[in-house]
Every structure is written in structure tokens, then in C-alpha cells.
Design an enzyme around this catalytic site. Structure first.
Site, mmCIF file in Angstrom:
data_model
loop_
_atom_site.group_PDB
_atom_site.id
_atom_site.type_symbol
_atom_site.label_atom_id
_atom_site.label_comp_id
_atom_site.label_asym_id
_atom_site.label_seq_id
_atom_site.Cartn_x
_atom_site.Cartn_y
_atom_site.Cartn_z
ATOM 1 N N HIS A 116 -33.893 34.412 -140.466
ATOM 2 C CA HIS A 116 -34.927 33.594 -139.835
ATOM 3 C C HIS A 116 -34.343 32.259 -139.371
ATOM 4 O O HIS A 116 -34.668 31.774 -138.287
ATOM 5 C CB HIS A 116 -36.069 33.360 -140.831
ATOM 6 C CG HIS A 116 -36.927 34.562 -141.043
ATOM 7 N ND1 HIS A 116 -37.498 34.878 -142.258
ATOM 8 C CD2 HIS A 116 -37.317 35.545 -140.190
ATOM 9 C CE1 HIS A 116 -38.215 35.988 -142.140
ATOM 10 N NE2 HIS A 116 -38.100 36.412 -140.902
ATOM 11 N N THR B 111 -40.830 50.525 -133.197
ATOM 12 C CA THR B 111 -41.303 51.873 -132.862
ATOM 13 C C THR B 111 -42.814 51.901 -132.713
ATOM 14 O O THR B 111 -43.494 50.880 -132.836
ATOM 15 C CB THR B 111 -40.911 52.863 -133.962
ATOM 16 O OG1 THR B 111 -41.563 52.474 -135.176
ATOM 17 C CG2 THR B 111 -39.414 52.900 -134.173
ATOM 18 N N HIS C 163 -48.186 46.161 -134.423
ATOM 19 C CA HIS C 163 -48.703 47.398 -133.856
ATOM 20 C C HIS C 163 -49.722 48.111 -134.733
ATOM 21 O O HIS C 163 -50.256 49.143 -134.340
ATOM 22 C CB HIS C 163 -47.563 48.351 -133.494
ATOM 23 C CG HIS C 163 -46.661 48.745 -134.633
ATOM 24 N ND1 HIS C 163 -46.671 48.121 -135.851
ATOM 25 C CD2 HIS C 163 -45.724 49.726 -134.714
ATOM 26 C CE1 HIS C 163 -45.767 48.688 -136.641
ATOM 27 N NE2 HIS C 163 -45.185 49.670 -135.980
ATOM 28 N N ALA D 154 -42.448 48.273 -142.727
ATOM 29 C CA ALA D 154 -42.038 46.968 -142.204
ATOM 30 C C ALA D 154 -41.347 46.162 -143.304
ATOM 31 O O ALA D 154 -41.493 46.444 -144.491
ATOM 32 C CB ALA D 154 -43.245 46.202 -141.685
ATOM 33 N N ILE E 52 -39.883 41.911 -144.315
ATOM 34 C CA ILE E 52 -39.678 40.510 -143.979
ATOM 35 C C ILE E 52 -38.174 40.281 -144.059
ATOM 36 O O ILE E 52 -37.529 40.633 -145.057
ATOM 37 C CB ILE E 52 -40.459 39.560 -144.915
ATOM 38 C CG1 ILE E 52 -40.128 38.096 -144.589
ATOM 39 C CG2 ILE E 52 -40.219 39.863 -146.375
ATOM 40 C CD1 ILE E 52 -40.985 37.094 -145.355
ATOM 41 N N SER E 53 -37.591 39.758 -143.006
ATOM 42 C CA SER E 53 -36.138 39.571 -142.948
ATOM 43 C C SER E 53 -35.674 38.541 -143.969
ATOM 44 O O SER E 53 -36.464 37.747 -144.494
ATOM 45 C CB SER E 53 -35.722 39.121 -141.550
ATOM 46 O OG SER E 53 -36.000 40.105 -140.593
ATOM 47 N N SER F 85 -45.359 39.809 -142.029
ATOM 48 C CA SER F 85 -46.160 39.039 -142.978
ATOM 49 C C SER F 85 -46.571 37.679 -142.435
ATOM 50 O O SER F 85 -47.380 36.983 -143.048
ATOM 51 C CB SER F 85 -45.381 38.853 -144.287
ATOM 52 O OG SER F 85 -44.272 38.004 -144.089
#
Length: 223
Positions: free
Chosen positions: A65, A218, A111, A57, A59-60, A89
Site C-alpha cells: 500500500h 476476475t 464486484h 479477496a 488486503i495487501s 476492506s
């Protein structure tokens, strides 16, 4: 301009994003100033770039954002209910909660349990985050984000933080009418943001926006 927007502090980062036109709305700017990214990003928190947080994963980048918040803003009002799919996060979950308080609610869905725990622990690092957690303004849950979270539906706004392989109908179904869904979708080996609006009569429109690069939405990684 995104790469030039990094700063030495949270305030400097947000001010640079605003100066470069990547934040244009005062409400979004105020909300992002109120959430210290250092509580949510493991390193170089004030750099305007995506960062890995483990468990396949990320954090963008902050400018993404900001873009999501500004797109969803017409539906982010005090008392609004929001679903944040792929909450990671917890950063954007907290920013969204700032935009819908008082009385609003944001559900962050992940998930795998370690990411649910991460979001919870990060949000509790600040007094504002703890208050939102304690009063129900933020809740993190473990589930398949592609199926949404029917328990608290319908939602005024839904944000998806990973690239979907399709327009997952459960998410559209869980939108209020009117409501808006902001999600990256993978098509022909490319990804684009789609803004999906559900009108008052239930009519759904899909608007293709900018090209992006997100991790895929996914199944949970294998142990």
C-alpha cells in the site's frame, strides 16, 4: 525488510516501514498513521503481510500500500479524484482519501455487494472515515472494476488492487491527461506492477516495475 516491519500498534507498524525505507515520503507516512489498519484487517492488523478478507479477496501487505501511494503521489493532491479498483476492506481507499483531502474524492469499486458493504462499514469505524463518507470524500460502488467507473471519470490517479489479465483499456481511457495508473498485470504466469502514465498530450507509457503476487482481477465468485 518487509517481514521485519510488523509492529504492536498502527504507529509502530508505520514507523517500522519508514525506518526500513518502505515509506520514504512524509505525506504518505502521515496518511497511513491516520488510518488504523485494525479497522480494516480481520486479524494481526499490524503485521506486514497480506491477509484474506473472505470472498476470494485479500488486503495487501502494508508495504505494498505504501508503494502504491508513493508511486501515485504526484497525482494525489487536495481536490484530486481517484479510482480504487478492488477496494476490498477499504483500507487503501481511506488512505488515498486522506492524501487528496480537502476537496478530493476516492471511488472504491468492488464486484460483489458484501465487499462494498465491508468497505463502507470499516470506514465508518473512525470519526475521520465517517466524515469522509458523509462529505463525499469516499464512495464505494458495486461494478466490474475492469470497466472502471465512467460516472466520475476522468481520474487523476487509478489504483488496481488485483492482478489484471490485460491492460484494460477502459481504465486507461478514464485517466486524466496527465494521470497515472498503478496496476499489477499477469504475464506468462508471473505478475508485475506496471505504472502507466498518460501525458498531457494523451500519449501513454507503460513502465514495468517489481514482481508481485496478487489475487486475480476476475468475475465475482459464483454463489
Amino acid at each position: 525488510m518487509a517481514w521485519r516491519s510488523s509492529g504492536a500498534s498502527n504507529e509502530a507498524l508505520i514507523e517500522n516501514l519508514a525506518r526500513h525505507g518502505l515509506i520514504t515520503n512524509a505525506r504518505v507516512k502521515q496518511a497511513m498513521l491516520g488510518v488504523d489498519r485494525a479497522h480494516y484487517a480481520p486479524y494481526a492488523p499490524y503485521q506486514d503481510s497480506p491477509q484474506t478478507i473472505g470472498y476470494s479477496a485479500t488486503i495487501s501487505a502494508p508495504h505494498m500500500h505504501a508503494s502504491a501511494c508513493e508511486s501515485l503521489l504526484p497525482y494525489l493532491n487536495p481536490g484530486s479524484k481517484v479510482l480504487d479498483v478492488g477496494s476490498g476492506s477499504g483500507y487503501l481507499t481511506h488512505v488515498l482519501a486522506e492524501l487528496v483531502k480537502p476537496g478530493g474524492k476516492v471511488i472504491g469499486i468492488e464486484h460483489i455487494q458484501p465487499l462494498v458493504d465491508m468497505g463502507t462499514q470499516n470506514t465508518r469505524k473512525s470519526a475521520e472515515g465517517r466524515e469522509l463518507m458523509d462529505n463525499g470524500g469516499i464512495r464505494y460502488v458495486k461494478a466490474d472494476g475492469r470497466l472502471g467507473w465512467p460516472e466520475d471519470a476522468p481520474y487523476d490517479a487509478i489504483h488496481v488492487g488485483a492482478a489484471a489479465a490485460a491492460f484494460h483499456q477502459p481504465l486507461i481511457d478514464q485517466l486524466k491527461a496527465p494521470g497515472r495508473l498503478f496496476m499489477p498485470v499477469e504475464e506468462n504466469y508471473a505478475q508485475h506492477i506496471y505504472v502507466i502514465d498518460k501525458k498531457e498530450d494523451g500519449t501513454v507509457t507503460k513502465t514495468k516495475d517489481m514482481g508481485v503476487q496478487y489475487v486475480p482481477l476476475t468475475d465475482a465468485p459464483a454463489d
